[in-house]
Write a protein that holds these residues in place. Structure first.
Motif, PDB file in Angstrom:
ATOM      1  N   ILE A 109      -2.425  12.649   3.901  1.00 28.47           N
ATOM      2  CA  ILE A 109      -2.740  11.490   3.050  1.00 28.47           C
ATOM      3  C   ILE A 109      -4.171  11.552   2.526  1.00 28.47           C
ATOM      4  CG2 ILE A 109      -2.966   8.984   2.987  1.00 28.47           C
ATOM      5  CD1 ILE A 109      -0.117   9.867   3.167  1.00 28.47           C
ATOM      6  N   ALA A 154      -5.197  12.755  -1.287  1.00 30.59           N
ATOM      7  CA  ALA A 154      -5.614  11.660  -2.168  1.00 30.59           C
ATOM      8  C   ALA A 154      -7.015  11.893  -2.713  1.00 30.59           C
ATOM      9  CB  ALA A 154      -5.548  10.332  -1.424  1.00 30.59           C
ATOM     10  N   SER A 193      -5.661   8.917 -11.075  1.00 31.60           N
ATOM     11  CA  SER A 193      -4.548   9.008 -10.140  1.00 31.60           C
ATOM     12  C   SER A 193      -4.672   7.992  -9.015  1.00 31.60           C
ATOM     13  CB  SER A 193      -4.442  10.423  -9.569  1.00 31.60           C
ATOM     14  OG  SER A 193      -5.401  10.587  -8.558  1.00 31.60           O
ATOM     15  N   ASN A 205       0.819  -1.224   0.000  1.00 33.46           N
ATOM     16  CA  ASN A 205       0.000   0.000   0.000  1.00 33.46           C
ATOM     17  C   ASN A 205       0.837   1.251   0.000  1.00 33.46           C
ATOM     18  OD1 ASN A 205       1.017  -0.395   2.507  1.00 33.46           O
ATOM     19  ND2 ASN A 205      -0.898  -0.187   3.620  1.00 33.46           N
ATOM     20  N   PRO A 206       1.644   1.447  -1.058  1.00 32.22           N
ATOM     21  CA  PRO A 206       2.359   2.732  -1.120  1.00 32.22           C
ATOM     22  C   PRO A 206       1.370   3.871  -1.251  1.00 32.22           C
ATOM     23  CG  PRO A 206       2.642   1.508  -3.161  1.00 32.22           C
ATOM     24  CD  PRO A 206       1.887   0.629  -2.232  1.00 32.22           C
ATOM     25  N   PHE A 207       1.766   5.038  -0.730  1.00 33.84           N
ATOM     26  CA  PHE A 207       0.901   6.217  -0.868  1.00 33.84           C
ATOM     27  C   PHE A 207       0.917   6.678  -2.320  1.00 33.84           C
ATOM     28  CE2 PHE A 207       2.643   6.886   3.543  1.00 33.84           C
ATOM     29  CZ  PHE A 207       1.492   6.466   4.174  1.00 33.84           C
ATOM     30  N   PRO A 208      -0.139   7.367  -2.747  1.00 35.43           N
ATOM     31  CA  PRO A 208      -0.122   7.892  -4.121  1.00 35.43           C
ATOM     32  C   PRO A 208       0.795   9.108  -4.221  1.00 35.43           C
ATOM     33  CG  PRO A 208      -2.178   8.464  -3.030  1.00 35.43           C
ATOM     34  CD  PRO A 208      -1.414   7.617  -2.065  1.00 35.43           C
ATOM     35  N   ALA A 233      -1.512   2.509   6.589  1.00 38.85           N
ATOM     36  CA  ALA A 233      -0.068   2.649   6.397  1.00 38.85           C
ATOM     37  C   ALA A 233       0.433   3.898   7.101  1.00 38.85           C
ATOM     38  CB  ALA A 233       0.245   2.720   4.910  1.00 38.85           C
ATOM     39  N   ALA A 278      -6.272   1.251   3.108  1.00 37.20           N
ATOM     40  CA  ALA A 278      -4.866   0.860   3.277  1.00 37.20           C
ATOM     41  C   ALA A 278      -3.957   2.078   3.454  1.00 37.20           C
ATOM     42  CB  ALA A 278      -4.412   0.031   2.086  1.00 37.20           C
ATOM     43  N   PHE A 279      -4.278   3.193   2.772  1.00 31.94           N
ATOM     44  CA  PHE A 279      -3.447   4.386   2.920  1.00 31.94           C
ATOM     45  C   PHE A 279      -3.474   4.867   4.360  1.00 31.94           C
ATOM     46  CE2 PHE A 279      -4.262   5.849  -1.721  1.00 31.94           C
ATOM     47  CZ  PHE A 279      -3.428   4.846  -2.154  1.00 31.94           C
TER      48      PHE A 279
END
Ligand SMILES: Nc1ncnc2c1ncn2[C@@H]1O[C@H](COP(=O)(O)OP(=O)(O)OP(=O)(O)O)[C@@H](O)[C@H]1O
Ligand SMILES: [Mg+2]
Lengths: 293, 537
Positions: free
Chosen positions: B432, B436, B535, A137-140, B417, B413-414
Motif C-alpha cells: 500500500i 501509493a 493519482s 478509504n478505498p485504496f488507490p 484500512a 487512512a490507507f
C-alpha cells in the motif's frame, strides 16, 4: 433490490463456540454479566470488562463494562469526545497504531480469549474483527483489487475463487449492480456513498465475525445513508455489528442494543427500545431526545 | 427648559466608506509598490537564468566551427593519412602486450603454483623470449617509416598554423589602423597538394615494407615455441589467430591509403558526431587534438550509477523506516542526522575520500574473503567506486528527505484500512504505502541523480581523472577503474585554457551537455510528481 449473499458464507474453518459454552466462559471477575447473559439467554461474544484506556497520560475510558451479543447490532452513542471511537478501536486493537496508548486496566475478551494478552496475534484478530471507517478509504487501486486485498494477504491466488468472492462481497454490500461493469476501474472514482459500500464489501470479503463501523454514514447524503442502513439490516443475520453513530434515528432504526457514553464512562446499556422509550438515566433521556448540550 | 423637539427628519443616509485610501509613494500606492518589489525579484531570477543560458550557448556554439577547421587540417595536412600506418603499428603493440601478459601468467604458474626458482623459470622460457623478441622486431622497419612521415606532416601542420597566426596578426594590425606594419607581416601561401607530394610518394615504399612485415610475421607464427604449461596453450593458439587476422588486414589498409585524398571534404555533421561519439578527449597534443565527450560522459554516468545503486536503497530504506516503523524518538534522532550529511562541503567529502575512504576500500578489496566481488582486488585507490560511494553520501539526504515527504503524503487512512484487514506491517508497506508513493519516490531518486550528476568537487578529487573509456570487457569490474567526468574536466581545465580557443569552447559545450542532462532529469522528476498528485487525488 439487492440479492442477498448465497448461504455459502459458512466456509470459515474454525466454528465459533456455541452460546452456552461462551456464557460459561465469561469473566469470573464480573459474575453479574455472566449471570445476566446466561439468565436472559444472551449470546455474548465480546466481553468488555472494567476497561480503562489511556492516551499517554489522559484517560479516555473509565471502567467500561459491556457485553456485545452475537449476530446483533450494537450502537454506541454519546456526545463528541466521549470515547466511542476509542472503545471501538480497542476491539481490534487499532489503537496499537497510536504511540503512547495503553489499556490501563480490565480485559477485553472475544470468545473468551483476552485479546490484549501478549501471545495474541493481532493480525489474526483483525481478520476476525473487520472495520469500516468514518471517512471512506478505498485504496488507490481498482475496485477488484480493493476487495481482494485482504484475501491476497492471506495468500489466496486462485483467480476463480477470487472472482467469486468479489461478486459475493459486492452483492453483500449492495454495490454489485452499480460496479459490475467496471471492476478494473479505480476505487477512488466512485461516489462517496459507493466508496463507503466498497469499504464494507472489502471488510466482509475476508469474512470476519465482527464488523466495527465508526460513523459509517456521517459523510453520506440521506439516500446513500438509507442504502447503508438497509445493508446493515441485511448483514445482521450473519455478522455481529458494532456501530458508532451520532444519528439518533439511525441508532433507533438499525440497532438491537444501544450503549450511551458520557465523558469516557458508560452511562447506560440496554435494548434500543428501552433506551429510546424508557431510559433509566436522566442524562440518557436528555441526549436521545436532543436536549443535551 | 424644554425645547420643542424639531419635527423628525429623514435620517441622512449612512456613509458607506469603502473607498480605498490612497496612500501614495513615488506616485505608487502601497499595493503597487509591494507588487513591483516581488515582481522585480521574480524578474531578476528569470533574467539571470536567460542570461546564463544565452552565455552558455554563445560561448559553446563557436566550438563546432572551430572543430570542423581542426578536423579539416587533420585531413589536409596528411595527419589522417599517416594515422593509417600509426594504427597498424599500434595494433602490433597490442599483440606484443598480449605476449608479455602470457609470459607473466606462465611465470606466475611456475613460481607460485609449482614453486620453481626464478632462474630456472627464466631458463625454461628462453625459447619463448627469443620468439617474443623476434615478433616485436618485425614491426621495426614500419615504425621507422612512420616516424619519418610523422615528422614531415607535423612540419606541414606547423607551417599552416604559423600562417594562420600571421593572418590573424595582420588582421589585428589592420584593425588597429597600422597598415604599414600589417604589410610587413610575411604570409606564406601553403599548397597542400605540393606539400603532401613526398608523403604520398612514399606509398610504394610503405607497400614494400608492409608486405615484408606481413611475410615475416606469418613465417614467425609457424615456429611458435610451446609453453611449459598446457593450460596456456589455448591462449597461444588465440595469439596466432589474432596475428594472422592482423596480417590479413594489411591489404585493406593499403587500399584505404591508395584511395585517400587530402581534398575530401569534411561534412558539417562530422564535427557534431566527432564530439558526441568521439572516443578520445586529447588536448595540447603534439599530433592532433580530439574533443570527444564519450569518455567523460561514460565516466559521469558510471560514477552516478554506482552512487545511485548505493544511495537508493539507503535513502529510500531509511525513509521507509523513519516514516513507517521508527518510534518518535528514533525519528527525532535519525532525521537530523541524515539531513546533517548535506552540511558537509563537498570538498571536505572529497578530502575524506582521498585520505580515508580510497585507502580503506582498497584494503577491503584485498581481503581474500571479498575476492568474489567483481574487480577485487584492485590497486588504483581513486576510482569509480570511491567517487560513487562519496556521491552516494551526497545523494542520500536528498533522496531521503523527498522520499520521506512522499511517504508522508500517503493518507493515514490507507494504512489503517490495510491494518484493519489483517495486513502485517511489511505487507502494508510493500503493498500500500510504497505503491501509493511510488512516483514521489521515483522523482526523489531522479532529483538525487540530478544532484549527483552535477557534483564536481568529489569526482574531481576521487574519480582518478583518467581520460579514457573504461574497460567494460570484464563486466562489473569496470567500477574499479579510474575515470574522468564532465564536471571534473571543466573544473580542472577551465582555469588554464586560452579564452576563445577551441579547447575553451569545447569545455563550454561539455557544460551545455551537462545543463541539458540536468534539465531533462528535473523535467522528468516534475512530470512524475504531477502524475502522482493526480493519482492520489
Ligand atoms: N490520538 C489521540 N491522542 C490523544 N487523545 C485522543 C486521541 N484520540 C482521541 N483522544 C481523546 O480521547 C477522547 C475520546 O475520543 P474519541 O475519538 O474516542 O471520541 P468519540 O466519542 O469518538 O468522539 P466523536 O464523536 O467526535 O468521534 C477525547 O477526549 C479525545 O480528545
Ligand atoms: Mg469518533
Amino acid at each position: 433490490m439487492v440479492n442477498a449473499a448465497p448461504a455459502t458464507m459458512e466456509t470459515r474453518p474454525p466454528a465459533p463456540p456455541s452460546a452456552p459454552a461462551l456464557a460459561a466462559k465469561v469473566s469470573p471477575r464480573f459474575p453479574a454479566v455472566a449471570a445476566a447473559a446466561a439468565s436472559e439467554g444472551r449470546n455474548v461474544i465480546v466481553d468488555i470488562d472494567d476497561v480503562d484506556f489511556f492516551y499517554g497520560a489522559t484517560q479516555a475510558l473509565h471502567d467500561i463494562t459491556l457485553g456485545i451479543e452475537a449476530k446483533k447490532v450494537t450502537a454506541l452513542i454519546g456526545p463528541s469526545g466521549c470515547g466511542k471511537s476509542t472503545l471501538l478501536r480497542c476491539l481490534n486493537r487499532m489503537n496499537d497504531l497510536i504511540d503512547g496508548t495503553r489499556l490501563g486496566g480490565g480485559t477485553i475478551k472475544i470468545h473468551g480469549v483476552d485479546i490484549y494478552q501478549p501471545d495474541v496475534d493481532v493480525i489474526e484478530l483483525r481478520k476476525r474483527v473487520g472495520m469500516v471507517f468514518q471517512k471512506s478509504n478505498p485504496f488507490p487501486k481498482s475496485i477488484y483489487e480493493n476487495i481482494t486485498y485482504g484475501l491476497r494477504l492471506q495468500g489466496l491466488k486462485d483467480r476463480r475463487k477470487l472472482d467469486e468472492i468479489v461478486e459475493r462481497s459486492l452483492r453483500g454490500a449492495a454495490l454489485w449492480d452499480e460496479v459490475k461493469d467496471r471492476l478494473q476501474a479505480s476505487g477512488l472514482g466512485l461516489s462517496g456513498g459507493q466508496q463507503q459500500r466498497l469499504c464494507i464489501a472489502r471488510a466482509i470479503a475476508v469474512e470476519p465475525e465482527i464488523i466495527l463501523m465508526d460513523e459509517p454514514c456521517s459523510a453520506l447524503d440521506p439516500v446513500a445513508t438509507a442504502k447503508v442502513e438497509e445493508l446493515i439490516q441485511q448483514l445482521r443475520s450473519r455478522y455481529t455489528i458494532v456501530i458508532v453513530t451520532h444519528n439518533m434515528q439511525q441508532a433507533a432504526r438499525c440497532s438491537d442494543r444501544t450503549a450511551f457514553f458520557y465523558l469516557g464512562k458508560l452511562i447506560e446499556y440496554a435494548d434500543t427500545r428501552e433506551i429510546f422509550t424508557n431510559p433509566a438515566h436522566a442524562q440518557t433521556e436528555a441526549y436521545v431526545s436532543g436536549r443535551f448540550g | 427648559m424644554i425645547e420643542t423637539s424639531p419635527p423628525p427628519q429623514p435620517a441622512p443616509p449612512p456613509v458607506f466608506a469603502v473607498q480605498k485610501r490612497r496612500l501614495r509613494f513615488l506616485g505608487l500606492t502601497l499595493d503597487d509598490t509591494i507588487k513591483a518589489f516581488f515582481g522585480g525579484n521574480a524578474l531578476v531570477a528569470v533574467v539571470v537564468l536567460a542570461l546564463i543560458t544565452v552565455f552558455l550557448f554563445r560561448e559553446g556554439a563557436g566550438f563546432f566551427g572551430q572543430n570542423r577547421t581542426n578536423l579539416e587540417i587533420y585531413r589536409q595536412a596528411g595527419l589522417e593519412y599517416v594515422d593509417f600506418i600509426r594504427r597498424q603499428t599500434d595494433d602490433h603493440t597490442a599483440l606484443t602486450r598480449y605476449l608479455s601478459d602470457l609470459r607473466l601468467r606462465q611465470v606466475m604458474i611456475l613460481t607460485e603454483r609449482e614453486r620453481r626458482p626464478l632462474d630456472e623459470v627464466n631458463a625454461a622460457l628462453a625459447p619463448f623470449d627469443a620468439f617474443a623478441e623476434q615478433f616485436s622486431a618485425t614491426v621495426d622497419p614500419l615504425r621507422a617509416l612512420l616516424s619519418d612521415l610523422t615528422e614531415q606532416v607535423t612540419a606541414i601542420k606547423t607551417k599552416f598554423i604559423v600562417t594562420q597566426d600571421r593572418k590573424e596578426e595582420r588582421r589585428q594590425l589592420l584593425a588597429e589602423g597600422k597598415p604599414a606594419e600589417a604589410d610587413a607581416v610575411k604570409i606564406d601561401t601553403i599548397d597542400f597538394a605540393t606539400e603532401l607530394k613526398p608523403i604520398l610518394g612514399a606509398l610504394p615504399l610503405y607497400k614494400e615494407t608492409s608486405r615484408e612485415f606481413s611475410r615475416k610475421l606469418v613465417a614467425l607464427l609457424d615456429s611458435v615455441p610451446s609453453l611449459p604449461s598446457p593450460e596456456l596453450h589455448p591462449r597461444m593458439e588465440k595469439l596466432k589467430q589474432l596475428a594472422r587476422n592482423y596480417a590479413a588486414g594489411f591489404p585493406a589498409i593499403e587500399r584505404d591509403m591508395e584511395a585517400w585524398e587530402h581534398t575530401f571534404p569534411v561534412p558539417a555533421w562530422e564535427t557534431f558526431t566527432a564530439f558526441l561519439f568521439g572516443r578520445q578527449w586529447l588536448t595540447a597534443s603534439f599530433w592532433q587534438d580530439w574533443y570527444g565527450i564519450l569518455p567523460l560522459l561514460i565516466g559521469s554516468l558510471l560514477v552516478s550509477a554506482v552512487a545511485l545503486a548505493l544511495a537508493v536503497p539507503l535513502g529510500v530504506g531509511a525513509a521507509i523506516y523513519v516514516n513507517q516503523i521508527a518510534s518518535t524518538r528514533e525519528q527525532r534522532l535519525i532525521k537530523p542526522c541524515i539531513e546533517f550529511i548535506s552540511a558537509f562541503p563537498s570538498v571536505v567529502l572529497g578530502f575524506f575520500g582521498i585520505a580515508v575512504l580510497g585507502q580503506a576500500l582498497r584494503l577491503l578489496s584485498q581481503q581474500p574473503w571479498l575476492s568474489w566481488m567483481p574487480g577485487f582486488p584492485y590497486s588504483e585507490r581513486l576510482n569509480i567506486l570511491t567517487a560513487g560511494c562519496l556521491l552516494a553520501l551526497i545523494a542520500v539526504p536528498t533522496i531521503f528527505t523527498l522520499a520521506e515527504d512522499a511517504l508522508n503524503n500517503v493518507p493515514r487512512a490507507f494504512k489503517e484500512a490495510s491494518f484493519a484487514l489483517g495486513a502485517s506491517r511489511l505487507q502494508t508497506i510493500t503493498r500500500i504505502i510504497v505503491p501509493a508513493s511510488l512516483s514521489g519516490i521515483i522523482s526523489a531518486v531522479l532529483l538525487g541523480l540530478g544532484r549527483v550528476v552535477g557534483e564536481t568537487m568529489v569526482v574531481l578529487l576521487c574519480a582518478g581523472n583518467r581520460i579514457a573509456i573504461p574497460d567494460f570487457t570484464s563486466g562489473l569490474a569496470v567500477i574499479t577503474e579510474p575515470v574522468h567526468t564532465m564536471t571534473g574536466i571543466i573544473a580542472q581545465e577551465m582555469g588554464e585554457v586560452v579564452r576563445g580557443s577551441i579547447h575553451y569552447r569545447a569545455l563550454f559545450v561539455v557544460g551545455l551537455v551537462l545543463f541539458v542532462l540536468s534539465l531533462l532529469i528535473n523535467y522528468a522528476a516534475q512530470k512524475i510528481v504531477r502524475r502522482y498528485k493526480l493519482s492520489i487525488g
